[in-house]
Motif scaffolding. Sequence first.
Motif, mmCIF file in Angstrom:
data_model
loop_
_atom_site.group_PDB
_atom_site.id
_atom_site.type_symbol
_atom_site.label_atom_id
_atom_site.label_comp_id
_atom_site.label_asym_id
_atom_site.label_seq_id
_atom_site.Cartn_x
_atom_site.Cartn_y
_atom_site.Cartn_z
ATOM 1 N N UNK A 266 0.815 -1.212 0.000
ATOM 2 C CA UNK A 266 0.000 0.000 0.000
ATOM 3 C C UNK A 266 0.850 1.263 0.000
ATOM 4 N N UNK A 267 1.955 1.241 0.738
ATOM 5 C CA UNK A 267 2.845 2.407 0.777
ATOM 6 C C UNK A 267 3.497 2.648 -0.582
ATOM 7 N N UNK A 268 3.900 1.563 -1.235
ATOM 8 C CA UNK A 268 4.508 1.699 -2.557
ATOM 9 C C UNK A 268 3.472 2.180 -3.575
ATOM 10 N N UNK A 269 2.247 1.676 -3.449
ATOM 11 C CA UNK A 269 1.190 2.136 -4.354
ATOM 12 C C UNK A 269 0.922 3.633 -4.165
ATOM 13 N N UNK A 270 0.830 4.064 -2.907
ATOM 14 C CA UNK A 270 0.579 5.477 -2.630
ATOM 15 C C UNK A 270 1.712 6.343 -3.160
ATOM 16 N N UNK A 271 2.937 5.915 -2.921
ATOM 17 C CA UNK A 271 4.096 6.672 -3.398
ATOM 18 C C UNK A 271 4.142 6.709 -4.916
ATOM 19 N N UNK A 272 3.767 5.619 -5.556
ATOM 20 C CA UNK A 272 3.768 5.562 -7.022
ATOM 21 C C UNK A 272 2.710 6.479 -7.610
ATOM 22 N N UNK A 273 1.571 6.606 -6.918
ATOM 23 C CA UNK A 273 0.540 7.538 -7.358
ATOM 24 C C UNK A 273 1.075 8.959 -7.329
ATOM 25 N N UNK A 274 1.816 9.302 -6.265
ATOM 26 C CA UNK A 274 2.382 10.644 -6.146
ATOM 27 C C UNK A 274 3.479 10.883 -7.172
ATOM 28 N N UNK A 275 4.260 9.837 -7.460
ATOM 29 C CA UNK A 275 5.355 9.958 -8.434
ATOM 30 C C UNK A 275 4.871 9.793 -9.869
ATOM 31 N N UNK A 276 3.598 9.434 -10.047
ATOM 32 C CA UNK A 276 2.982 9.222 -11.370
ATOM 33 C C UNK A 276 3.703 8.139 -12.167
#
Length: 382
Positions: A266-276
């Motif tokens: 979940x943390x990687x998914x959230x960070x990936x959303x922010x990093x596009x």
Amino acid sequence: MSNSSPDLSRRNFFKVSAAAIAAVGVANFLKPSYAAELNVKTVALSNLPKDPVEVAKSSELVQKAWDYLLGEINSLHDLALREKVLSFYQNTVPTFMEQHQGKASVSKVYQKLLQENLVDPALTDEAHLFPPLKDLNTNPQPFFSAPGSGYGSHHAYPGGLATHTAVNVEITKSILATYSHIMDYEYGYDMAVAGQLLHDLAKPWVFQWNKDGSCLKEYTIAGTGAHHIFSIAEAIYRGMPADEVVAQACAHNHPGTPKDEELVVGWIKAASILALVDPVERGLLDKDGKRLPTPHKQAGYLVHLGDHDFVLSVPAAQQSVIALKEVAAKDYGMNDKELEGEKFNTFRNYIASQYSFMHIHQAMSESDPYLAVKAIARKVVS
């Protein structure tokens, strides 16, 4: 490239390191209960420095930790990785924010996080998703002046991030040395140490200092402190190797059970959303997007084990602040209002940056807490 002698193999190096660590441990055990040997300048209460950068620069303890971190960056064997890690320490701007300069973009990523169930209840609108950012060309603050966490938690003083990170890096290196010494096998030094060096890289942005000497409060994203998500996002955006990003993401939890792994995912998914970025395409998640790349690399577990300074440093900080308030009231005449504002925060920040809450807490545990803290605070004269 290693700085060690060509005749000193990594296996022998770690065996020597393990012995050296043991020797240092014995030597440190015999030291006084707080850092009496540190060169701490005596300052009048009315002249205490308020600027966090000035306070951090005045601390021999903080500067030693900062020098240590720069040395550990230089110890990374992969030159490209070494230069990338150093760039984070030199530039604390969250560069992934280049993509989120308008309200429309911020709203879009907020809604995406919401759809993925990665927004926590307290984060009720996109206006509070990101901390303040003056511009993309100005560091929120230097790495070495940031606190180690929020103002009610561990290492919350100017330079606390440097001391906290240095401790965790040394713990990680000690774990690596232990497995080499006891189990007779070595693991990827670079990914584990780099992951630890960068695990809190967003804290200079998230925990900016307020005018009253406290720091900004933090929201949570995906069930953890927002700084963790922002740190991962920044590592992704600046093109860090997938193995390092995953290892760094594991700082707050290990992927040893499906439930624990789900949190890291979940943390990687959230960070990936922010990093596009697509986390699967980047190699950050397995093909189904529901697991970390398998089989798991050990670096993530090692970074998680190393990021446990907080177990001791949180209560040490909280108990030290209580004792410092007692001293501030009894010996420096601070009233209730002053104890909750700039006057006490300035006093607290200076004393803690010079000695750390760890040294203060250790002194408190060996004698009368009030008398111990009073003796430490003697460098501030009223």
